[in-house]
Design a protein around this motif. Structure first.
Motif, short mmCIF file in Angstrom:
data_model
loop_
_atom_site.label_atom_id
_atom_site.label_comp_id
_atom_site.label_asym_id
_atom_site.label_seq_id
_atom_site.Cartn_x
_atom_site.Cartn_y
_atom_site.Cartn_z
N VAL A 144 7.07 -10.62 7.66
CA VAL A 144 6.25 -11.65 6.63
C VAL A 144 7.04 -11.92 5.83
O VAL A 144 7.65 -10.51 5.01
N ALA A 145 7.05 -13.17 5.19
CA ALA A 145 8.27 -13.31 3.96
C ALA A 145 6.61 -14.64 2.78
O ALA A 145 6.46 -15.52 3.74
N TYR A 146 7.23 -14.69 1.95
CA TYR A 146 7.04 -15.47 0.81
C TYR A 146 7.24 -16.80 1.61
O TYR A 146 7.91 -17.16 1.98
N HIS A 147 5.93 -17.74 1.39
CA HIS A 147 6.46 -19.38 1.68
C HIS A 147 7.48 -19.84 1.31
O HIS A 147 8.67 -20.88 1.15
N ASP A 148 7.29 -19.58 -0.69
CA ASP A 148 7.73 -20.64 -1.07
C ASP A 148 9.90 -19.64 -1.27
O ASP A 148 10.01 -18.51 -2.07
N PRO A 149 10.76 -20.53 -0.69
CA PRO A 149 11.86 -19.72 -0.95
C PRO A 149 12.26 -19.53 -2.45
O PRO A 149 13.66 -18.49 -2.32
N GLY A 150 11.70 -19.82 -3.57
CA GLY A 150 12.19 -19.54 -5.12
C GLY A 150 11.69 -18.16 -5.26
O GLY A 150 12.49 -17.99 -6.27
N LEU A 151 10.58 -17.86 -4.93
CA LEU A 151 10.37 -16.19 -5.49
C LEU A 151 10.98 -15.34 -4.86
O LEU A 151 12.30 -15.74 -3.77
N PRO A 152 11.27 -14.34 -5.61
CA PRO A 152 12.45 -13.22 -4.79
C PRO A 152 12.05 -12.63 -3.91
O PRO A 152 11.20 -12.37 -3.38
N PRO A 153 13.26 -12.59 -3.33
CA PRO A 153 12.96 -12.50 -1.97
C PRO A 153 12.42 -11.52 -1.48
O PRO A 153 12.83 -10.45 -1.64
N VAL A 154 11.13 -11.05 -0.32
CA VAL A 154 10.86 -10.07 -0.06
C VAL A 154 10.68 -10.25 1.77
O VAL A 154 10.12 -11.12 1.57
N LEU A 155 10.74 -9.39 2.54
CA LEU A 155 10.64 -9.48 4.14
C LEU A 155 9.43 -8.36 4.02
O LEU A 155 9.92 -6.53 4.22
N VAL A 156 8.22 -8.23 4.42
CA VAL A 156 7.12 -7.45 4.67
C VAL A 156 7.67 -6.99 6.74
O VAL A 156 7.37 -8.11 7.14
N TYR A 157 7.67 -5.86 6.95
CA TYR A 157 7.96 -5.53 8.43
C TYR A 157 7.12 -4.29 8.67
O TYR A 157 6.57 -3.65 8.57
N PRO A 158 6.69 -4.66 10.29
CA PRO A 158 5.83 -3.53 10.72
C PRO A 158 6.31 -2.18 10.50
O PRO A 158 7.59 -2.29 11.11
N VAL A 159 6.01 -0.70 10.69
CA VAL A 159 6.75 0.18 10.35
C VAL A 159 6.77 0.76 12.54
O VAL A 159 5.71 0.12 13.15
N THR A 160 7.25 1.40 12.52
CA THR A 160 7.57 1.45 13.76
C THR A 160 5.59 3.05 14.26
O THR A 160 5.57 4.22 13.98
N ARG A 161 5.67 2.42 15.29
CA ARG A 161 3.89 3.32 15.13
C ARG A 161 3.95 4.49 16.59
O ARG A 161 4.91 4.23 17.85
N THR A 162 3.81 5.52 16.06
CA THR A 162 4.00 7.07 17.41
C THR A 162 2.56 6.62 17.77
O THR A 162 1.59 5.28 18.20
N GLY B 199 19.87 -10.80 -3.37
CA GLY B 199 18.99 -9.38 -2.48
C GLY B 199 17.80 -9.66 -2.23
O GLY B 199 17.17 -10.73 -1.76
N LEU B 200 17.35 -8.22 -1.04
CA LEU B 200 16.63 -8.74 -0.28
C LEU B 200 15.44 -7.47 -0.71
O LEU B 200 15.53 -5.89 -0.66
N LEU B 201 14.15 -7.79 -1.18
CA LEU B 201 13.09 -6.52 -0.85
C LEU B 201 12.36 -6.07 0.50
O LEU B 201 11.77 -7.22 0.52
N LEU B 202 12.94 -4.32 0.94
CA LEU B 202 12.61 -4.87 2.30
C LEU B 202 11.08 -3.65 2.28
O LEU B 202 10.73 -2.96 1.93
N GLN B 203 9.68 -4.57 2.95
CA GLN B 203 8.79 -4.09 2.81
C GLN B 203 7.56 -3.45 3.61
O GLN B 203 7.12 -3.92 4.52
N PRO B 204 7.88 -1.76 4.34
CA PRO B 204 7.19 -1.64 5.41
C PRO B 204 5.98 -1.78 5.28
O PRO B 204 5.24 -1.99 4.20
N SER B 205 4.81 -1.64 6.05
CA SER B 205 3.53 -2.15 5.81
C SER B 205 2.73 -1.69 7.38
O SER B 205 2.86 -1.87 8.76
N TRP B 206 1.84 -1.31 7.06
CA TRP B 206 1.10 -0.31 8.09
C TRP B 206 0.59 -1.82 9.49
O TRP B 206 -0.17 -1.79 10.30
N PHE B 207 -0.24 -2.65 8.37
CA PHE B 207 -1.11 -3.45 9.50
C PHE B 207 -0.05 -4.65 9.61
O PHE B 207 -0.73 -5.91 9.79
N CYS B 208 0.72 -4.88 9.20
CA CYS B 208 1.97 -5.51 9.49
C CYS B 208 1.83 -5.85 11.63
O CYS B 208 2.46 -4.45 11.57
#
Length: 338
Positions: A218-236, A204-213
């Motif tokens: 951004v994703a973990y470098h180590d592919p063996g870690l539980p997958p996380v994808l940090v993505y930038p939120v849409t700014r107004t 699976g994949l955890l989507l992590q919204p972020s203000w400062f991204c």
């Protein structure tokens, strides 16, 4: 480019984080602090934060370069969202993880002695405590004063993603992500500094919204870690007021109709849904939502051909009858690992 490969099991295990993560925001904000780009969004924030720092930049720069790889252990896997809980999890990082991550970092740059000692296990108590102290102090200056604002923006983004999930499942959710992410089933492509493939293999994949991204996920470098994808939120708009202050907009909130409108927005809705829920015309619903947004009680984001309104923490507190929390305005609009 980053290519994330999904299976049917991965789609079923796709998740969206329920809150901003304090350590992700801390580390990514440190990138923004040293980045000259995005002055309209981050310029005022940078000025405010720099005036509050006292040596933290020098310490953290040893582990977090302005670009490229930074250690995975700085943002613990599935860590708690709060800063203190996150720092405690960081303190408990296994020695093997510390050694692997710092060894990888040493391949890109020369590390100062105190950073090298972090990987020494029991002897690393003092240098690791030094790092944790710097992270805590930096977070207090750069992130904590703006946390309610960050939370409001991420809650609004979650509302958009949640609506997409309800409308069309995982496919719709992945297709609704910001433009630097492109869903081409069964692969999610992302703008990324290097060529990389990440195979989820049923995790699976955890989507992590972020203000400062910013700009790239951004994703973990180590592919063996539980997958996380940090993505930038849409700014107004960067000039939209971030908080409710003693302004005419807040004064105009008094009255039965606008209170009903705020209550109707409490669970998130489009303008058309708001008009139906509150029993007002479409034009009136749009006007009321605009006043609430100006007062810092509502956030509005575009979702397809419609817009989606959600309440901010301040708006939720008002609905609960709580005292209004003091929320500092994070500059104009407060708002990677490879």
């Amino acid at each position: 480019m980053l290519r994330i490969h999904f299976t049917e099991v991965d789609l079923a295990r796709l998740r969206l984080a329920n809150a901003p993560d304090a350590l992700w925001e801390t580390i990514l904000s440190f990138h923004r602090l040293r980045d000259r780009r995005g002055a309209v969004v981050f310029g005022e924030w940078r000025t405010e934060v720099r005036s509050q720092l006292n040596g933290e930049t020098r310490l953290l720069s040893a582990l977090v370069p302005s670009r490229g790889y930074f250690p995975d252990f700085l943002t613990p896997v599935r860590g708690p969202h709060g800063i203190e809980a996150g720092l405690e999890k960081l303190r408990g990082t296994p020695v093997e993880r510390l050694r692997a991550d710092l060894g990888r970092l040493a391949g890109f740059r020369r590390l100062p002695g105190w950073v090298v000692r972090i990987a020494e296990g029991g002897a690393a108590v003092e240098p690791l405590s030094r790092l944790i102290g710097a992270l805590r102090s930096y977070h207090r200056a750069a992130v904590d004063p703006y946390w309610l604002y960050i939370r409001a923006r991420i809650d609004a983004d979650r509302a958009v993603r949640g609506r997409a999930l309800l409308d069309g499942g995982a496919d719709e959710l992945l297709g609704s992500l910001p433009s630097m992410l492109r869903w081409r089933p069964p692969v999610l492509e992302a703008d990324y500094p290097v060529e990389r493939d990440l195979h989820l293999r049923g995790r699976g994949l955890l989507l992590q919204p972020s203000w400062f991204c910013r700009r790239t996920p951004v994703a973990y470098h180590d592919p063996g870690l539980p997958p996380v994808l940090v993505y930038p939120v849409t700014r107004t708009s960067p000039h939209a007021p971030a908080v409710a202050e003693s302004t005419p907009s807040l004064g105009r909130l008094l009255g039965h109709t606008r209170s009903a409108v705020l209550q109707a927005i409490s669970t998130g809705c489009t303008t058309s849904e708001l008009a139906r829920r509150a029993g007002v015309s479409l034009a009136s619903a749009s006007q009321h939502a605009a006043v609430l947004r100006e007062a810092g009680l509502v956030v509005t984001l575009r979702h397809g051909n419609a817009v989606l309104h959600t309440v901010t923490p301040l708006g939720a507190a008002l609905l609960r009858g709580s005292a209004q929390p003091e929320v500092p305005r994070p500059g104009r609009d407060r708002s990677p690992r490879t």
